[in-house]
Motif scaffolding. Structure first.
Motif, PDB file in Angstrom:
ATOM      1  N   ILE A 127     -16.510  -2.197  -7.949  1.00  0.00           N
ATOM      2  CA  ILE A 127     -15.683  -0.927  -7.980  1.00  0.00           C
ATOM      3  C   ILE A 127     -16.804  -0.114  -8.018  1.00  0.00           C
ATOM      4  O   ILE A 127     -17.652  -0.169  -8.965  1.00  0.00           O
ATOM      5  N   LEU A 174       0.726  -1.265   0.006  1.00  0.00           N
ATOM      6  CA  LEU A 174       0.349  -0.035   0.050  1.00  0.00           C
ATOM      7  C   LEU A 174       0.808   1.203  -0.072  1.00  0.00           C
ATOM      8  O   LEU A 174       0.405   2.116  -0.446  1.00  0.00           O
ATOM      9  N   THR A 188     -14.994   3.212  -4.212  1.00  0.00           N
ATOM     10  CA  THR A 188     -15.449   2.128  -3.438  1.00  0.00           C
ATOM     11  C   THR A 188     -14.855   1.126  -3.986  1.00  0.00           C
ATOM     12  O   THR A 188     -14.966   0.825  -5.222  1.00  0.00           O
ATOM     13  N   VAL A 189     -14.378  -0.132  -3.148  1.00  0.00           N
ATOM     14  CA  VAL A 189     -13.871  -1.302  -3.689  1.00  0.00           C
ATOM     15  C   VAL A 189     -14.713  -2.297  -3.008  1.00  0.00           C
ATOM     16  O   VAL A 189     -14.531  -2.356  -1.518  1.00  0.00           O
ATOM     17  N   TYR A 219      -6.500  -2.348  -5.956  1.00  0.00           N
ATOM     18  CA  TYR A 219      -7.525  -1.485  -6.034  1.00  0.00           C
ATOM     19  C   TYR A 219      -7.570  -0.889  -4.625  1.00  0.00           C
ATOM     20  O   TYR A 219      -8.029   0.285  -4.600  1.00  0.00           O
ATOM     21  N   HIS A 220      -7.424  -1.400  -3.607  1.00  0.00           N
ATOM     22  CA  HIS A 220      -7.237  -0.971  -2.279  1.00  0.00           C
ATOM     23  C   HIS A 220      -6.026   0.007  -2.130  1.00  0.00           C
ATOM     24  O   HIS A 220      -6.464   1.277  -1.499  1.00  0.00           O
ATOM     25  N   LYS A 221      -5.145  -0.185  -2.774  1.00  0.00           N
ATOM     26  CA  LYS A 221      -4.040   0.712  -2.759  1.00  0.00           C
ATOM     27  C   LYS A 221      -4.533   2.009  -3.361  1.00  0.00           C
ATOM     28  O   LYS A 221      -4.165   3.382  -2.868  1.00  0.00           O
ATOM     29  N   LEU A 255      -6.747  -7.824  -6.431  1.00  0.00           N
ATOM     30  CA  LEU A 255      -7.740  -6.851  -5.623  1.00  0.00           C
ATOM     31  C   LEU A 255      -7.062  -5.852  -4.631  1.00  0.00           C
ATOM     32  O   LEU A 255      -7.329  -4.655  -4.431  1.00  0.00           O
ATOM     33  N   LYS A 256      -5.999  -6.361  -3.862  1.00  0.00           N
ATOM     34  CA  LYS A 256      -5.206  -5.243  -2.956  1.00  0.00           C
ATOM     35  C   LYS A 256      -4.748  -4.075  -3.967  1.00  0.00           C
ATOM     36  O   LYS A 256      -4.604  -2.994  -3.305  1.00  0.00           O
ATOM     37  N   LEU A 290      -7.443   3.477  -3.823  1.00  0.00           N
ATOM     38  CA  LEU A 290      -8.794   3.919  -3.050  1.00  0.00           C
ATOM     39  C   LEU A 290      -8.570   5.645  -2.981  1.00  0.00           C
ATOM     40  O   LEU A 290      -7.530   6.053  -2.670  1.00  0.00           O
ATOM     41  N   ASP A 349     -15.900  -6.831  -3.072  1.00  0.00           N
ATOM     42  CA  ASP A 349     -15.424  -7.985  -3.338  1.00  0.00           C
ATOM     43  C   ASP A 349     -15.632  -8.391  -4.838  1.00  0.00           C
ATOM     44  O   ASP A 349     -14.970  -9.403  -5.290  1.00  0.00           O
TER      45      ASP A 349
END
Length: 154
Positions: free
Chosen positions: A115, A40, A109-110, A85-87, A82-83, A89, A112
């Protein structure tokens, strides 16, 4: 040929107590091993070097020769896990849909399975000469996305 599952286990063990995550891992028929990692906060080159050395300790080039490349996930490259996408956000991304439509906006928004991004659009307002800037929200299920990339702004 070196088994991809063995490499994956080694990498996962080495990064287990860190904020690093595996983005991509491949092993060619000629034992060229490619590993891309991310976190991240980004990945400094020294981290790639340390991981490479830790992996090399598990193999003997005298028994089976190999080539090893450990890199951080590339800027502007499509997201693969997926991680990632979180990075990104609350940052700008480019989403290319399976229908060929491109959207550039803030990833807000992310989930499961999907998005959501906010896109600024200029629209013609009835009775006004100038177009008005509005923010629209778009939700995409992962199976509707061909690729998502980070957008670098200066």
């Amino acid at each position: 040929m070196i088994d991809k599952k063995i490499i994956t286990e080694i990498v996962e063990n080495e990064i287990a107590d860190t904020d690093l995550f595996l983005v991509e891992l491949s092993v060619s028929a000629g034992n060229a091993i490619y590993i891309a990692i991310d976190s991240l906060q980004g990945v400094p080159i020294i981290t790639c070097i340390e991981l490479s050395r830790a992996i090399e300790k598990h193999f003997d080039r005298e028994i089976e020769d190999f080539e090893l490349q450990v890199t951080s996930a590339g800027i502007g490259q499509p997201f693969q896990v997926l991680k990632q996408y979180h990075k990104f956000l609350n940052k700008d991304v480019e989403v290319l849909t399976t229908e060929g439509l491109k959207f550039i906006g803030k990833l807000i928004t992310v989930g499961d399975e999907e998005i959501e991004i906010e896109v600024e659009e200029k629209i013609k307002v009835e009775g006004k000469k100038k177009k008005q800037l509005v923010v629209k929200s778009y939700t995409f299920k992962f199976d509707q996305i061909k690729s998502t990339k980070d957008i670098i702004t200066f």
